[in-house]
Write a protein that holds these residues in place. Structure first.
Motif, mmCIF file in Angstrom:
data_model
loop_
_atom_site.group_PDB
_atom_site.id
_atom_site.type_symbol
_atom_site.label_atom_id
_atom_site.label_comp_id
_atom_site.label_asym_id
_atom_site.label_seq_id
_atom_site.Cartn_x
_atom_site.Cartn_y
_atom_site.Cartn_z
ATOM 1 N N PHE A 217 0.855 -1.192 0.000
ATOM 2 C CA PHE A 217 0.000 0.000 0.000
ATOM 3 C C PHE A 217 0.885 1.234 0.000
ATOM 4 N N ASP A 218 0.286 2.336 -0.373
ATOM 5 C CA ASP A 218 1.020 3.591 -0.390
ATOM 6 C C ASP A 218 1.030 4.191 1.016
ATOM 7 N N PRO A 219 2.194 4.642 1.466
ATOM 8 C CA PRO A 219 2.252 5.186 2.832
ATOM 9 C C PRO A 219 1.311 6.390 2.995
ATOM 10 N N VAL A 220 0.878 6.572 4.210
ATOM 11 C CA VAL A 220 -0.081 7.647 4.501
ATOM 12 C C VAL A 220 0.399 8.397 5.732
ATOM 13 N N MET A 221 0.251 9.704 5.693
ATOM 14 C CA MET A 221 0.480 10.497 6.907
ATOM 15 C C MET A 221 -0.800 11.237 7.253
ATOM 16 N N LEU A 222 -1.259 11.041 8.460
ATOM 17 C CA LEU A 222 -2.449 11.743 8.939
ATOM 18 C C LEU A 222 -2.035 12.797 9.949
ATOM 19 N N GLU A 223 -2.532 13.992 9.759
ATOM 20 C CA GLU A 223 -2.407 14.995 10.800
ATOM 21 C C GLU A 223 -3.773 15.120 11.457
ATOM 22 N N ILE A 224 -3.827 14.797 12.727
ATOM 23 C CA ILE A 224 -5.099 14.865 13.448
ATOM 24 C C ILE A 224 -5.010 15.984 14.463
ATOM 25 N N GLU A 225 -5.867 16.947 14.284
ATOM 26 C CA GLU A 225 -5.889 18.082 15.208
ATOM 27 C C GLU A 225 -6.983 17.830 16.241
ATOM 28 N N MET A 226 -6.576 17.693 17.491
ATOM 29 C CA MET A 226 -7.540 17.516 18.577
ATOM 30 C C MET A 226 -7.900 18.888 19.118
ATOM 31 N N VAL A 227 -9.179 19.182 19.079
ATOM 32 C CA VAL A 227 -9.627 20.507 19.519
ATOM 33 C C VAL A 227 -10.645 20.351 20.648
ATOM 34 N N GLU A 228 -10.881 21.461 21.351
ATOM 35 C CA GLU A 228 -11.868 21.434 22.440
ATOM 36 C C GLU A 228 -13.213 22.007 22.001
ATOM 37 N N PHE A 229 -13.184 22.761 20.918
ATOM 38 C CA PHE A 229 -14.415 23.405 20.485
ATOM 39 C C PHE A 229 -14.604 23.188 18.990
ATOM 40 N N ASP A 230 -15.836 23.081 18.617
ATOM 41 C CA ASP A 230 -16.171 23.096 17.198
ATOM 42 C C ASP A 230 -17.530 23.779 17.054
ATOM 43 N N ASP A 231 -18.096 23.726 15.892
ATOM 44 C CA ASP A 231 -19.368 24.406 15.658
ATOM 45 C C ASP A 231 -20.439 23.927 16.643
ATOM 46 N N GLU A 232 -20.391 22.644 16.934
ATOM 47 C CA GLU A 232 -21.405 22.071 17.809
ATOM 48 C C GLU A 232 -21.320 22.660 19.220
ATOM 49 N N THR A 233 -20.094 22.715 19.752
ATOM 50 C CA THR A 233 -19.966 23.214 21.121
ATOM 51 C C THR A 233 -20.254 24.706 21.193
ATOM 52 N N LEU A 234 -19.898 25.439 20.137
ATOM 53 C CA LEU A 234 -20.224 26.866 20.127
ATOM 54 C C LEU A 234 -21.731 27.072 20.071
ATOM 55 N N ALA A 235 -22.395 26.123 19.409
ATOM 56 C CA ALA A 235 -23.856 26.231 19.327
ATOM 57 C C ALA A 235 -24.503 26.011 20.689
ATOM 58 N N TYR A 236 -23.823 25.294 21.601
ATOM 59 C CA TYR A 236 -24.375 25.139 22.963
ATOM 60 C C TYR A 236 -24.629 26.517 23.571
ATOM 61 N N ALA A 237 -23.640 27.408 23.381
ATOM 62 C CA ALA A 237 -23.750 28.727 23.999
ATOM 63 C C ALA A 237 -24.889 29.541 23.397
ATOM 64 N N LEU A 238 -25.178 29.265 22.138
ATOM 65 C CA LEU A 238 -26.198 30.061 21.462
ATOM 66 C C LEU A 238 -27.594 29.466 21.590
ATOM 67 N N PHE A 239 -27.669 28.162 21.382
ATOM 68 C CA PHE A 239 -28.990 27.570 21.181
ATOM 69 C C PHE A 239 -29.419 26.563 22.243
ATOM 70 N N SER A 240 -28.500 26.121 23.082
ATOM 71 C CA SER A 240 -28.896 25.053 24.008
ATOM 72 C C SER A 240 -29.570 25.651 25.241
ATOM 73 N N ASN A 241 -30.082 24.765 26.089
ATOM 74 C CA ASN A 241 -30.753 25.210 27.314
ATOM 75 C C ASN A 241 -29.751 25.816 28.296
ATOM 76 N N GLN A 242 -30.212 26.797 29.045
ATOM 77 C CA GLN A 242 -29.370 27.463 30.041
ATOM 78 C C GLN A 242 -30.217 27.771 31.268
ATOM 79 N N THR A 243 -29.574 27.830 32.414
ATOM 80 C CA THR A 243 -30.278 28.252 33.633
ATOM 81 C C THR A 243 -29.416 29.264 34.386
ATOM 82 N N LYS A 244 -30.076 30.135 35.098
ATOM 83 C CA LYS A 244 -29.365 31.072 35.967
ATOM 84 C C LYS A 244 -30.026 31.007 37.333
#
Lengths: 300, 291
Positions: A217-244
């Protein structure tokens, strides 16, 4: 003369035993430290997919990387190298076939090959493997001869035969014999071009170290960027339930599954003498208050 | 080498569930989390898979399951045909294997030392199918009936090489003629291709020119297909450099510049005949002669 060849790209169905894997980690792209490659065991992290119509048949091409969170659970950049497995050995001899003196080749000793890999050296099994060469002198800074490789075009068990060269000289050539533990490999390129008949390409020297690599097989190099936030988590702040909580000022943001995603303390900073409000503060709370469970709060 | 870039959000692997079992009352009577509880994983990525209660999920063997971040990738292989190989004789291993290794196949094992040639034989399939009756005339007698019809004589050998092979009728009845083409004369029943042409059943087809074609329905049966002692032998295969990429055996044609690998004798002589001046030596085909 009907000549020609064909080439194609096919999904690889390589066994994980013929794969080597390494990874490196860096917390960010700006890291100045040298790359440290750490081996991974392919049998633990690389799983081939099976054909859904026949579960005992490899699907071909599709593999799943199962990266353990104990290693890959940190924010940052992981580079994963997946390449064909290398076999290191030394060239036992370089010679010709006794019946075809123009056919040059290199000879390996099967007994020098790790037991689990010896079947790769059975007659005809090394065809297509790549040979790379190590420098014969050590301490030159780089042990590998760079940009030099040969492709094995045939391999057969062979026995050395002495052929008399006159003047008390004798040279060794090889004849095919399955009783032998030596393997004679033809490589390409190994013959001289027509315009320079004496320019025989280098194919190696006896006792020279080599690296033999499959080309499954042909060699492969993967760069995997591990992140803490993406569109989904940012959407929590905008659209998900919140309480105060008005009693203690704890502001809670939930994920879309109503689990506590973040908690903050909300408070005001006032002038200690006049009581005049100076700041409204939202400060992240790291000790989670479990009484702010969304389902418990809204279940009334 | 392919380069693939992927992004994974660690939040997808982070535990956000707080099991009721880790909730305790503090000295003030307030509900708090017992962070020392082994079932408490909030905000972390556990090394092993856990359930909603924070207990390890076990596999069928009672072992913990490693928590993984799964990424799909597609591996490919580029390949080119190497071309033809050259067979060479070899000395077989003196100790031959008596039984095949498990799941023996020639690709995995190559030409396995000690493996006799019959390891490479495949089961003999019986190949059957339909065809036309064009071969029926090969087995007819030279005689004709009084009505002018062809006569088929059972066991009459009509082969062009009757010393070694047999072609002829095995059986004839009111409905069909059964005959063999090119069977071994000493083993007629197990060799050759057996045809059965039905006398009263006809097949209608349309030929390449759109015309109707009718013939007596015929079925054939081949017995000795597959790899066997007649078409299989073991050799040491080597690769001669000049045949790299040549996928058919070279055939001599009238072209004198045919490339036979390292030596193109005619081409060199022909090029020399074009050299008229010393400058030509330098310029012809970029200094081809000079080098």
């Amino acid at each position: 003369m009907a000549t020609g060849n064909y080439g194609t790209i096919r999904p690889a169905d390589v066994s994980v035993e013929d794969v080597e894997m390494f990874y490196s980690y860096t917390p960010n792209r700006e890291s100045l430290s040298d790359v440290e490659l750490i081996p991974l065991n392919p049998s633990e992290v690389l799983v081939p997919a099976n054909n859904p119509n026949n579960v005992t048949e490899i699907f071909g091409g599709l593999y799943t990387l199962k990266l353990p969170t104990s290693i890959f659970g940190t924010k940052g950049f992981y580079n994963i190298i997946i390449r064909p497995r290398q076999i290191r050995t030394t060239i036992q001899d370089c010679s010709v076939l006794i019946d075809n003196q123009d056919v040059k080749g290199i000879v390996f000793d099967i007994n020098q090959i790790p037991t689990g890999l010896q079947s790769r050296f059975e007659n005809g099994n090394l065809v297509g493997y790549r040979v790379e060469y190590l420098k014969e002198e050590s301490g030159t800074g780089q042990d590998k001869i760079q940009n030099l490789f040969r492709i094995i075009t045939s391999n057969n068990r062979a026995l050395p035969i002495t052929q008399n060269q006159g003047n008390s000289n004798a040279s060794v050539a090889y004849t095919f014999n399955d009783n032998s533990t030596s393997v004679f490999c033809t490589v390409s390129p190994s013959s001289a071009p027509s315009i320079k008949p004496n320019a025989v390409p280098f194919i190696g020297n006896a006792q020279q170290g080599v690296i033999i690599t499959n080309t499954f097989f042909d060699p492969v190099m993967l760069e995997i960027e591990m992140v803490e936030f993406d569109d989904e988590t940012l959407a929590y702040a905008l659209f998900s339930n919140q309480t105060k909580s008005l009693e203690d000022g704890i502001y809670t943001i939930y994920n879309f599954g109503n689990q506590i995603y973040r908690q903050y303390n909300l408070y005001e900073v006032k002038d200690q003498f006049t009581g005049k409000p100076l700041f409204e503060v939202r400060e992240q709370k790291f000790t989670i208050d479990p009484t702010k469970d969304f389902d418990d709060i809204t279940n009334f | 080498m392919k380069y693939i870039s992927k992004k994974r959000n660690l939040e997808n692997y982070t535990v956000r569930n707080i099991p009721k079992s880790v909730l305790v009352k503090d000295s003030d009577g307030k509900t708090v989390i017992d962070t020392d509880s082994p079932n408490y994983y909030y905000g972390t990525i556990p090394n092993f898979k856990i359930d909603n209660e924070g207990n390890f999920i076990l596999n069928d063997f009672g072992q913990k399951i490693v928590n993984t971040i799964d990424i799909e990738l597609f591996l490919t292989q580029n390949l080119d045909d190497m071309g033809i190989f050259t067979d060479n004789p070899y000395t077989p291993k003196s100790e031959t294997l008596s039984t095949k290794p498990n799941n023996f196949n020639s690709f995995t094992y190559g030409r396995l030392a000690g493996a006799p040639v019959d390891f490479y034989y495949s089961p003999t399939p019986q190949v059957t199918g339909n065809t036309d009756d064009s071969l029926l005339k090969e087995v007819k007698s030279y005689r004709k009936s009084s009505g002018g019809d062809d006569i088929y004589v059972t066991n009459l050998n009509t082969s062009k090489d009757p010393k070694d092979s047999f072609s002829g009728v095995l059986l004839e009845d009111a409905n069909k003629i059964v005959y063999k083409i090119n069977a071994n004369k000493n083993n007629i029943s197990n060799t050759g291709i057996e045809y059965t042409t039905f006398k009263n059943v006809f097949t209608n087809t349309i030929d390449d020119f759109g015309l109707n074609k009718t013939y007596k329905t015929t079925i054939f049966k081949a017995l000795n297909s597959g790899w066997n002692q007649f078409n299989t032998s073991l050799n040491a295969s080597i690769k001669k450099e000049e045949y790299l990429g040549v996928v058919f055996k070279p055939e001599v044609e009238s072209v004198v510049f045919i490339n036979r690998g390292v030596a193109d004798i005619f081409e060199r002589h022909s090029l020399l005949s074009e050299i008229k001046t010393t400058n030509d030596i330098d310029t012809n085909r970029g200094g081809f002669i000079r080098s």
